[in-house]
Design a protein around this motif. Structure first.
Motif, PDB file in Angstrom:
ATOM      1  N   GLU A  47      16.771  42.543 -31.246  1.00  0.00           N
ATOM      2  CA  GLU A  47      17.521  42.900 -30.038  1.00  0.00           C
ATOM      3  C   GLU A  47      18.242  41.648 -29.536  1.00  0.00           C
ATOM      4  O   GLU A  47      17.614  40.595 -29.351  1.00  0.00           O
ATOM      5  N   LEU A  48      19.568  41.784 -29.305  1.00  0.00           N
ATOM      6  CA  LEU A  48      20.389  40.632 -28.962  1.00  0.00           C
ATOM      7  C   LEU A  48      21.059  40.801 -27.607  1.00  0.00           C
ATOM      8  O   LEU A  48      21.531  41.898 -27.270  1.00  0.00           O
ATOM      9  N   ASP A  49      21.112  39.688 -26.867  1.00  0.00           N
ATOM     10  CA  ASP A  49      21.964  39.616 -25.687  1.00  0.00           C
ATOM     11  C   ASP A  49      23.246  38.913 -26.102  1.00  0.00           C
ATOM     12  O   ASP A  49      23.210  37.805 -26.656  1.00  0.00           O
ATOM     13  N   ILE A  50      24.387  39.565 -25.862  1.00  0.00           N
ATOM     14  CA  ILE A  50      25.677  38.975 -26.244  1.00  0.00           C
ATOM     15  C   ILE A  50      26.183  38.150 -25.061  1.00  0.00           C
ATOM     16  O   ILE A  50      26.507  38.688 -23.997  1.00  0.00           O
ATOM     17  N   LEU A  51      26.229  36.844 -25.254  1.00  0.00           N
ATOM     18  CA  LEU A  51      26.600  35.935 -24.166  1.00  0.00           C
ATOM     19  C   LEU A  51      28.087  35.660 -24.125  1.00  0.00           C
ATOM     20  O   LEU A  51      28.638  35.350 -23.063  1.00  0.00           O
ATOM     21  N   ARG A  52      28.753  35.746 -25.280  1.00  0.00           N
ATOM     22  CA  ARG A  52      30.207  35.559 -25.350  1.00  0.00           C
ATOM     23  C   ARG A  52      30.762  36.568 -26.351  1.00  0.00           C
ATOM     24  O   ARG A  52      30.062  36.975 -27.282  1.00  0.00           O
ATOM     25  N   ASP A  53      32.015  36.947 -26.168  1.00  0.00           N
ATOM     26  CA  ASP A  53      32.648  37.834 -27.148  1.00  0.00           C
ATOM     27  C   ASP A  53      32.517  37.217 -28.537  1.00  0.00           C
ATOM     28  O   ASP A  53      32.837  36.037 -28.738  1.00  0.00           O
ATOM     29  N   THR A  54      32.084  38.018 -29.492  1.00  0.00           N
ATOM     30  CA  THR A  54      31.943  37.479 -30.843  1.00  0.00           C
ATOM     31  C   THR A  54      32.035  38.596 -31.871  1.00  0.00           C
ATOM     32  O   THR A  54      31.603  39.725 -31.630  1.00  0.00           O
ATOM     33  N   SER A  55      32.610  38.294 -33.012  1.00  0.00           N
ATOM     34  CA  SER A  55      32.654  39.233 -34.136  1.00  0.00           C
ATOM     35  C   SER A  55      31.847  38.703 -35.309  1.00  0.00           C
ATOM     36  O   SER A  55      31.993  39.183 -36.435  1.00  0.00           O
ATOM     37  N   ALA A  56      31.023  37.686 -35.040  1.00  0.00           N
ATOM     38  CA  ALA A  56      30.153  37.135 -36.084  1.00  0.00           C
ATOM     39  C   ALA A  56      28.814  36.766 -35.470  1.00  0.00           C
ATOM     40  O   ALA A  56      28.748  36.208 -34.371  1.00  0.00           O
ATOM     41  N   ILE A  57      27.763  37.107 -36.165  1.00  0.00           N
ATOM     42  CA  ILE A  57      26.413  36.718 -35.751  1.00  0.00           C
ATOM     43  C   ILE A  57      25.884  35.736 -36.790  1.00  0.00           C
ATOM     44  O   ILE A  57      25.842  36.048 -37.987  1.00  0.00           O
ATOM     45  N   ILE A  58      25.512  34.554 -36.319  1.00  0.00           N
ATOM     46  CA  ILE A  58      24.998  33.513 -37.221  1.00  0.00           C
ATOM     47  C   ILE A  58      23.530  33.288 -36.890  1.00  0.00           C
ATOM     48  O   ILE A  58      23.170  33.028 -35.739  1.00  0.00           O
ATOM     49  N   LEU A  59      22.686  33.418 -37.906  1.00  0.00           N
ATOM     50  CA  LEU A  59      21.256  33.194 -37.719  1.00  0.00           C
ATOM     51  C   LEU A  59      20.701  32.494 -38.941  1.00  0.00           C
ATOM     52  O   LEU A  59      21.390  32.328 -39.953  1.00  0.00           O
ATOM     53  N   ASN A  60      19.434  32.075 -38.844  1.00  0.00           N
ATOM     54  CA  ASN A  60      18.834  31.301 -39.924  1.00  0.00           C
ATOM     55  C   ASN A  60      18.239  32.210 -40.984  1.00  0.00           C
ATOM     56  O   ASN A  60      17.663  33.252 -40.681  1.00  0.00           O
ATOM     57  N   CYS A  61      18.362  31.768 -42.235  1.00  0.00           N
ATOM     58  CA  CYS A  61      17.813  32.533 -43.355  1.00  0.00           C
ATOM     59  C   CYS A  61      17.699  31.612 -44.557  1.00  0.00           C
ATOM     60  O   CYS A  61      18.669  30.952 -44.934  1.00  0.00           O
ATOM     61  N   SER A  62      16.531  31.546 -45.155  1.00  0.00           N
ATOM     62  CA  SER A  62      16.333  30.746 -46.355  1.00  0.00           C
ATOM     63  C   SER A  62      16.927  31.452 -47.563  1.00  0.00           C
ATOM     64  O   SER A  62      17.009  32.686 -47.607  1.00  0.00           O
ATOM     65  N   ASP A  63      17.307  30.655 -48.575  1.00  0.00           N
ATOM     66  CA  ASP A  63      17.844  31.277 -49.792  1.00  0.00           C
ATOM     67  C   ASP A  63      16.735  31.918 -50.621  1.00  0.00           C
ATOM     68  O   ASP A  63      17.001  32.546 -51.641  1.00  0.00           O
ATOM     69  N   ALA A 102      34.625  43.070 -32.286  1.00  0.00           N
ATOM     70  CA  ALA A 102      34.020  42.049 -31.439  1.00  0.00           C
ATOM     71  C   ALA A 102      32.995  42.670 -30.505  1.00  0.00           C
ATOM     72  O   ALA A 102      33.251  43.697 -29.860  1.00  0.00           O
ATOM     73  N   LEU A 103      31.821  42.067 -30.445  1.00  0.00           N
ATOM     74  CA  LEU A 103      30.793  42.479 -29.501  1.00  0.00           C
ATOM     75  C   LEU A 103      31.122  41.861 -28.142  1.00  0.00           C
ATOM     76  O   LEU A 103      31.290  40.647 -28.032  1.00  0.00           O
TER      77      LEU A 103
END
Length: 907
Positions: A47-63, A102-103
């Motif tokens: 569950e995300l709170d959108i703080l600024r308009d964005t069309s990309a979500i960047i999060l951490n993920c190992s290869d 854009a969210l």
């Protein structure tokens, strides 16, 4: 001489931090674990709170994670379901999810990602650990996420400030146990006709049909950082106790989990938890917030232990005490570890550092609270305050006396750098600085300020000034001004004391173990609590705790015709240098049975003189003279300090035959009489002090090569090899018995010790054997041991073999660098994701002492990527150069003192 130092970033770099467009508020994490195929996978809904308009979500993920379909749902948009394109960035450990619309800022969104991954033996992320069940190898799985490895178990926002709640559902084989941070709300075998929720039913339907799966759902956690999430799956057994908490009156179940073969060794760890948890609640005046607290002991673990909220994890040796053999050292180690980790339930878990720059807020406090303040209340007979000086102060000042040290608070933008600061500065120096502050303002007011700090940041994050403000509110003092340089600057002061007609004149300069600092190394002025102890003409002791050195130098009016000492109780984070005449007077006073100086004073003085001699600020012979004056000492902590510091001198000079022989003869005169008086057996009912004194005396006599002690220890091991009965090997001197067997034995002893290192059911014996077997002398056996380390040893043990015996053994010390260099690529790959490589660098290069060693080490690493161990390498190189100078400066003085001592001994 200058040495190349690691670069410390001035401030966090945006490159390594996640964008602030979105913030997680809640995770639903559902995954399966299959301990037969050694695979796991599932899906996470964030569950995300959108703080600024964005069309990309960047999060951490190992290869390591194989991401499947990812989708975003946003109710604020007309077309509210979007598939996202994935762009992975292996270097930064993250993934970018581009979406077609854009969210909007102020909206809420839901991100869902499916993934699969193997269970590796990496000791980070979600990994496998092996154990023997009736001779058959079986596996269990557990997590280790600190500092940045939650991303190796599920896609997440893997930064401490991005707290969220977590609802975890585990799917596993029905004959295994599932554990997580919170208690289970339900657990049932999977029945396709029982109609669980649609997402879960769809997910379980994709799993193997020939396995009976069960589903365990856990309560939702409080808001917490991703690195504190924990879960485990395996054939665990447990012990349980319950405690009633003093503030809430709630009954909290406490459990300790382990594999069935060692669960009986975990009872003491459980007892410690039951004693300290209520104490913390009282001291902090904040309720323990979770419904339970578990501990899980693991055979494979990167660090010592980890404070996951509600599910502490760690090495078996960190939690196990064999009830059949009351090993005092093991009991102390377990109590320190457990109390430290429980302290984190408040420090770090409720209130978390904003970023890894402030790691010391977690670790320094847990070390102070868990290993001194609280442990002293639970075990007053252990003299924990004196032990704190002997261990933490010595560890902290030894490391911080190098130019290649770092501030307690240090910028950590690069993930590779974060792993390097889990060291003696973030733990021990931070604890000592906080302890010094506590003593200066008064412990009661200090703890009140700490409570205010925690209450002001419940379930939030904090930085250094938040702590200072809490203590300032409780004390009315300007804590920021007082403490700033202690946490933001490298190093600590040397306080030089000269006597005047009206008192003393004190001056502060940075202390370096390589000698007097250059002007550029000597710019910091610390606010130094001097803790001046004086004795008046009536024999009354006075303590001036208000004395504060805020400038480069200052005079204080005291009567120097009477006994005095600075840094009373050795609570200050500095060393003190007296004139030779005053040092002699203090040493003689300290040797008296009714001395005004405490045990902590004696320990601090011993370490000060030893380190001043290393830095060339006094002669090495002064250190030996001090020991000679104290040869009637009766406390084991002082003798342990003597043995530790003499061991360092021995290792540095062990290729100088005459000096080595003389030092060992001196050791024999110190320790052999104690062994003759105390013997080798441990009758029931003895005090902790006597047990520890006997243990230390035997170790000292062995180091001195006392023939009668060597033969007695070897005879006990020979009987064990012949009969298999280890009753003749008391746990408290097991390390000495094993070391004598390795050092003076042959193949039979070597093979017996190596077999013990593989005995997972006896962690204490295993650790002692790993430390001892490296003292073998035969070249062929050394070859076999090095090959074993490379090909067969467990990852956590590979470094321990090198760190202990092999690095201290003169025969093997010079072989370790070649071993490391020849297998550099293999080690780099083997330890690619954990902290073992930096420890291996320390072990293989940290005991060298010639210019040739320095040049060859520097040459080897000049074309290597050292980002994961740059500090360890810089410290090793600096240690080599310091020892080169130390040998040149002290060799003749040491030789001369030993010659005169031998002559006196003949009289």
């Amino acid at each position: 001489m200058s040495s190349k130092l690691p670069e410390f970033p001035a401030s966090p770099a945006d490159k390594y931090r996640l964008p602030t467009d979105v913030k997680p508020s809640h995770y639903n994490l559902t995954f399966y674990t299959d301990l037969k195929s050694l695979q796991f996978g599932g899906f996470v809904t964030i569950e995300l709170d959108i703080l600024r308009d964005t069309s990309a979500i960047i999060l951490n993920c190992s290869d390591d994670l194989d991401l499947k379909n990812a989708s975003v749902h946003c109710a604020s948009l007309e077309a509210n379901q979007f598939q996202s394109a994935q762009i992975a960035d292996k270097e930064l450990g993250r993934v970018t999810l581009n979406i077609s619309a854009a969210l909007p800022a102020g909206s809420k969104a839901q991100l869902k990602i499916h993934y699969n991954a193997p269970l590796r033996g990496s000791m980070n992320g979600y990994y496998k650990s092996a154990w023997k069940n009736e001779g058959q190898t079986e596996y269990y799985a557990l997590t280790h996420f600190q500092p940045i490895d939650a991303r190796a178990a599920f896609p997440c926002f893997d930064e401490p400030a991005l707290k969220a709640t977590f609802a975890i559902t585990m799917v596993s084989r029905s004959d295994t146990v599932n554990l997580s941070n919170m208690p289970a709300t339900s657990e049932e075998s999977y029945d396709p006709s029982s109609s669980p929720d649609a997402d879960l039913a769809s997910f379980v339907s994709t799993l193997a049909k020939d396995i009976q799966w069960k589903i365990t759902k856990f309560q939702v956690t409080p808001p917490m950082s991703s690195y504190l999430v924990a879960f485990a799956n395996g054939s665990f057994s447990y012990l349980e106790k319950k405690v009633v908490m003093p503030l809430s009156g709630r009954t909290i179940p406490l459990r300790v989990y382990a594999t069935p073969d060692i669960i009986h060794q975990m009872e003491f760890s459980l007892d410690v938890t039951a004693k300290v948890l209520p104490l913390y609640e009282t001291i902090f005046n904040i309720e323990y917030p979770l419904p339970k607290l578990d501990t899980l002991a693991a055979n494979d673990f990167d660090m010592g232990a980890m404070e996951n909220w509600g599910l502490i994890t760690g090495r078996t040796s960190a939690f196990s005490v064999d009830p059949a053999k009351a090993d005092i050292s093991a009991r102390k180690r377990v109590a320190q570890t457990q109390s430290h980790e429980v302290a984190h339930m408040w420090f770090g878990n409720i209130t978390t550092m904003e970023w890894w720059d402030y790691l010391y807020l977690n670790e320094g406090f847990a070390s102070l609270m868990g290993e001194a303040i609280v442990l002293g209340e639970v075990f007053p007979e252990w003299e924990v305050n004196a032990f704190f000086v002997a261990y933490h102060s010595n560890r902290a000042l030894g490391l911080d006396a190098k130019r290649s040290s770092h501030p307690i608070e240090v910028a950590c933008p690069d993930p590779n750098f974060i792993n390097q600061i889990f060291d003696g500065l973030s733990y021990s120096k931070a604890a000592c600085v906080l302890r010094m502050l506590s003593d200066y303002v008064g412990e009661e007011r200090f703890l009140k300020g700490v409570s205010l700090y925690l209450k002001n940041h419940l379930y939030g994050t904090s930085v250094t000034n938040d702590l200072w403000d809490g203590i300032a509110a409780a004390t009315g003092q300007d804590i920021r001004r007082l403490m700033d340089n202690w946490v933001t600057k490298i190093g600590f002061p040397l306080i030089t004391v000269t006597e005047t007609s009206s008192g003393i004149h004190v001056r502060q300069d940075r202390f370096l173990n390589s000698g007097a600092p250059d002007a550029e190394d000597n710019e910091t002025i610390w606010n130094v609590p001097l803790g001046i102890l004086t004795v008046d003409k009536n024999g009354q002791v006075h303590m001036d705790k208000a004395a504060l050195l805020e400038d480069r130098e200052r005079s204080f009016a005291i009567d120097t015709s009477m006994t005095f000492k600075l840094n009373s109780g050795s609570l200050g984070v500095y060393r003190v240098r007296y004139t030779p005449e005053r040092l002699s007077k203090i040493a003689v006073e300290a040797a008296k049975e009714d001395s005004v100086f405490s045990l902590s004073d004696r320990i601090g003085l011993l370490y000060d003189v030893a380190e001043l001699s290393k830095a060339g600020l006094t002669q090495l012979s002064s250190f030996l003279t001090l020991i000679d004056i104290w040869r009637n000492e009766t406390n084991y902590l002082v003798w342990s300090g003597v043995l530790t510091k003499m061991g360092t001198v021995l290792r540095i000079f062990d290729h100088h035959a005459n000096i080595d022989d003389g030092l060992r003869a001196f050791l024999r005169t110190l320790f052999a009489p104690l062994v003759q008086r105390l013997g080798f057996d441990f009758p029931a009912g003895e005090s902790v002090d006597v047990v520890q004194l006997r243990k230390t005396a035997i170790a000292g006599a062995l180091s001195g090569r006392d023939e009668s002690v060597i033969q007695a220890l070897r005879a006990r091991f020979a009987d064990f090899m012949k009969t298999g009965d280890d009753t003749g090997i008391p746990a408290d001197i097991r390390a000495s018995i094993f070391m004598a067997a390795a050092r003076f034995g042959g193949r039979e002893e070597f093979e017996a010790l190596l077999k013990i290192t593989e005995n997972l059911a006896n962690p204490g014996a295993k650790s002692a054997a790993i430390a001892a077997v490296g003292f073998i002398q035969d070249s062929d056996l050394i070859d076999e041991l090095l090959s074993y380390i490379l090909t067969k040893a467990r990852d956590q043990d590979a470094v321990s073999f090198c760190y202990n015996g092999l690095a201290s053994n003169p025969v093997t010390r010079q072989r370790l660098p070649a071993f490391f260099k020849d297998n550099y690529d293999a080690f780099s790959k083997r330890f690619a994701t954990n902290s073992m490589l930096k420890y291996l660098v320390e072990a293989c290069f940290g005991e060298l002492s010639t210019q040739k060693d320095y040049d060859e080490t520097e040459e080897f690493f000049k074309d290597k990527d050292t980002t994961r161990y740059s500090m360890a390498l810089a410290q090793a190189l600096e240690t080599i150069r310091t020892r080169i100078v130390y040998i040149e400066r002290s060799r003749d003085d040491l030789s001369d003192w030993l010659s005169k001592w031998e002559e006196r001994s003949k009289l």
